[in-house]
Enzyme design. Structure first.
Site, PDB file in Angstrom:
ATOM      1  N   TYR A 200      32.409  57.228  32.040  1.00  0.00           N
ATOM      2  CA  TYR A 200      32.849  57.668  33.364  1.00  0.00           C
ATOM      3  C   TYR A 200      32.132  58.966  33.729  1.00  0.00           C
ATOM      4  O   TYR A 200      32.666  60.064  33.595  1.00  0.00           O
ATOM      5  CB  TYR A 200      34.358  57.892  33.388  1.00  0.00           C
ATOM      6  CG  TYR A 200      35.191  56.648  33.223  1.00  0.00           C
ATOM      7  CD1 TYR A 200      34.643  55.379  33.377  1.00  0.00           C
ATOM      8  CD2 TYR A 200      36.544  56.740  32.917  1.00  0.00           C
ATOM      9  CE1 TYR A 200      35.424  54.235  33.229  1.00  0.00           C
ATOM     10  CE2 TYR A 200      37.327  55.607  32.767  1.00  0.00           C
ATOM     11  CZ  TYR A 200      36.759  54.355  32.918  1.00  0.00           C
ATOM     12  OH  TYR A 200      37.544  53.238  32.767  1.00  0.00           O
TER      13      TYR A 200
ATOM     14  N   HIS B  55      35.684  49.011  25.084  1.00  0.00           N
ATOM     15  CA  HIS B  55      35.700  48.942  26.544  1.00  0.00           C
ATOM     16  C   HIS B  55      35.471  47.530  27.085  1.00  0.00           C
ATOM     17  O   HIS B  55      36.014  47.166  28.134  1.00  0.00           O
ATOM     18  CB  HIS B  55      34.643  49.901  27.113  1.00  0.00           C
ATOM     19  CG  HIS B  55      34.947  50.378  28.491  1.00  0.00           C
ATOM     20  ND1 HIS B  55      34.469  51.574  28.985  1.00  0.00           N
ATOM     21  CD2 HIS B  55      35.665  49.848  29.494  1.00  0.00           C
ATOM     22  CE1 HIS B  55      34.886  51.739  30.225  1.00  0.00           C
ATOM     23  NE2 HIS B  55      35.614  50.697  30.561  1.00  0.00           N
TER      24      HIS B  55
ATOM     25  N   SER C 258      43.387  49.251  37.686  1.00  0.00           N
ATOM     26  CA  SER C 258      43.295  48.792  39.085  1.00  0.00           C
ATOM     27  C   SER C 258      44.625  48.212  39.566  1.00  0.00           C
ATOM     28  O   SER C 258      44.654  47.162  40.216  1.00  0.00           O
ATOM     29  CB  SER C 258      42.178  47.756  39.250  1.00  0.00           C
ATOM     30  OG  SER C 258      40.923  48.318  39.001  1.00  0.00           O
ATOM     31  N   PRO C 259      45.760  48.863  39.277  1.00  0.00           N
ATOM     32  CA  PRO C 259      47.062  48.303  39.657  1.00  0.00           C
ATOM     33  C   PRO C 259      47.302  48.301  41.164  1.00  0.00           C
ATOM     34  O   PRO C 259      48.194  47.590  41.637  1.00  0.00           O
ATOM     35  CB  PRO C 259      48.053  49.220  38.942  1.00  0.00           C
ATOM     36  CG  PRO C 259      47.341  50.534  38.865  1.00  0.00           C
ATOM     37  CD  PRO C 259      45.903  50.172  38.604  1.00  0.00           C
ATOM     38  N   LEU C 260      46.526  49.092  41.891  1.00  0.00           N
ATOM     39  CA  LEU C 260      46.647  49.112  43.354  1.00  0.00           C
ATOM     40  C   LEU C 260      45.448  48.441  44.010  1.00  0.00           C
ATOM     41  O   LEU C 260      45.165  48.682  45.180  1.00  0.00           O
ATOM     42  CB  LEU C 260      46.793  50.554  43.852  1.00  0.00           C
ATOM     43  CG  LEU C 260      48.028  51.305  43.342  1.00  0.00           C
ATOM     44  CD1 LEU C 260      48.028  52.749  43.833  1.00  0.00           C
ATOM     45  CD2 LEU C 260      49.313  50.607  43.770  1.00  0.00           C
TER      46      LEU C 260
ATOM     47  N   GLY D  83      43.154  50.808  45.376  1.00  0.00           N
ATOM     48  CA  GLY D  83      43.730  51.584  46.464  1.00  0.00           C
ATOM     49  C   GLY D  83      44.183  50.765  47.655  1.00  0.00           C
ATOM     50  O   GLY D  83      44.940  51.253  48.499  1.00  0.00           O
TER      51      GLY D  83
ATOM     52  N   SER E 111      47.914  50.524  48.514  1.00  0.00           N
ATOM     53  CA  SER E 111      48.613  51.694  49.038  1.00  0.00           C
ATOM     54  C   SER E 111      48.847  51.554  50.538  1.00  0.00           C
ATOM     55  O   SER E 111      49.612  52.314  51.132  1.00  0.00           O
ATOM     56  CB  SER E 111      47.802  52.974  48.777  1.00  0.00           C
ATOM     57  OG  SER E 111      46.604  52.968  49.552  1.00  0.00           O
ATOM     58  N   ALA E 112      48.162  50.557  51.152  1.00  0.00           N
ATOM     59  CA  ALA E 112      48.281  50.260  52.591  1.00  0.00           C
ATOM     60  C   ALA E 112      47.792  51.427  53.448  1.00  0.00           C
ATOM     61  O   ALA E 112      48.237  51.622  54.571  1.00  0.00           O
ATOM     62  CB  ALA E 112      49.716  49.889  52.962  1.00  0.00           C
TER      63      ALA E 112
END
Length: 329
Positions: A56, A129, A207-209, A212, A215-216
């Site tokens: 990263y 990884h 990447s649970p959202l 992003g 998040s709307a």
């Protein structure tokens, strides 16, 4: 806020903080002093689980390399005995593809570099990884077992693990957690739940959202189109067509959020927290308000019936493709 347990004994906050975006994949690296302060505030909020990786990295305006591990290590050093740090080895970014090397020699070289950058004498959760088609899982697991005996790592995991690979590795050296993609837009790895329960392995959800989207807050995604360093510029869910295709999905999340007096992001995270007690999402952000909001998802309660209703809606809902990671070579 109740801790969750990964594997047999690794206690972590119910929501972890993914630190990748502070230096990598979401545009130019953020100001490192600001991010250090943000990490300190995260500890104060109650985060005890922080995720990084050797790959990263980003390029600063002066052309030097920003290492995520260095940022995380320096900021968390005063709290080292209070936090769990997870990092990863075996991957190198080559543009839009990944070069994988999980040979014992590569892992040993990588762990020394990570220990140095993190300014620590041990890594709490050390992930392979990506699965390496050229190295048997038993070989990787044996290397991790040796590193545990040497005290350089205390637990290990596999990112983007398959069932067969996990079983073979676990038989040699027990795996504490997998780190796989999971969100309302990407549910393929739910098929692993029975195996995880059988083997007592945790699920760290990255990447649970959906980067992003859930998040709307990204109705206008044109801002991403002009940054080659921002991976969202090529993610299908952020294209104009993708945003249009996901209207019903976002409407579902927003209506549920209103019912629960929560935010769309909190509903997206609470949905997976309610599914299994061994799931720990690791959303990331560069903003204090967002990381406070994400941690607050642990206080949002969804019943089994409500989760089932959401699942039913998701299974019959049209939505766009979602970014599934870089090609592995």
């Amino acid at each position: 806020m109740k801790d969750r347990v990964l594997g047999k004994d690794l206690k972590v906050s119910p929501v972890g903080l993914g630190c990748m975006g502070m230096t990598h994949a979401y545009g130019a690296p953020a100001d490192e002093k600001e991010m250090a302060k943000l990490l300190e505030k995260a500890v104060d909020m109650g985060y005890t689980f922080f995720d990084t990786a050797e790959c990263y990295t980003g390029v600063r305006p002066d052309g030097t390399t920003a290492y995520n591990e260095e940022l995380v290590g320096a900021a968390l050093k005063p709290y080292r005995d209070k936090v769990v740090i997870g990092t990863k080895c075996g991957v190198r970014h080559l543009g839009d593809r990944l070069e994988v090397d999980c040979s014992p020699q590569a892992i040993r070289k990588a762990v020394e570099g990570s220990l140095r950058r993190l300014q620590t004498d041990h890594i709490d959760l050390y992930y392979q990884h990506r699965m390496d088609p050229n190295v048997e899982p038993e070989v990787v697991a044996d290397t991790m077992a040796q590193l545990m005996k040497e005290g350089k790592i205390t637990h290990w995991g596999i990112s983007e693990a398959s069932e067969d690979y996990l079983r073979r590795a676990h038989a040699v050296c027990p795996v504490t957690a997998i780190q796989n993609r999971l969100s309302m837009m990407y549910r393929d790895y739910e098929a692993l739940f029975p195996t995880l329960e059988e083997l007592h392995v945790g699920f760290v959800a990255f990447s649970p959202l959906a980067n992003g989207l859930l998040s709307a807050r990204y109705r206008d995604t044109s801002q991403f189109e002009h940054s080659a360093a921002d991976y969202r510029s090529t993610m299908p869910q952020f294209s104009q067509e993708g945003v249009a295709q996901n209207r019903d999905l976002l409407a579902l999340v927003e209506s549920t959020a209103k019912e629960k007096n929560a935010t769309p992001a909190q509903i997206s995270l609470a949905w997976m927290l309610a599914k299994k007690p061994y799931i720990v999402p690791i959303p990331g952000s560069r903003k204090e308000g967002r990381i406070r909001e994400n941690l607050g998802a642990a206080e949002v309660t969804l019943t089994a019936e409500e989760v089932a209703q959401l699942d039913e809606a998701l299974e019959h809902m049209a939505m766009s493709q979602v970014f599934g990671g870089h090609k592995v070579e």
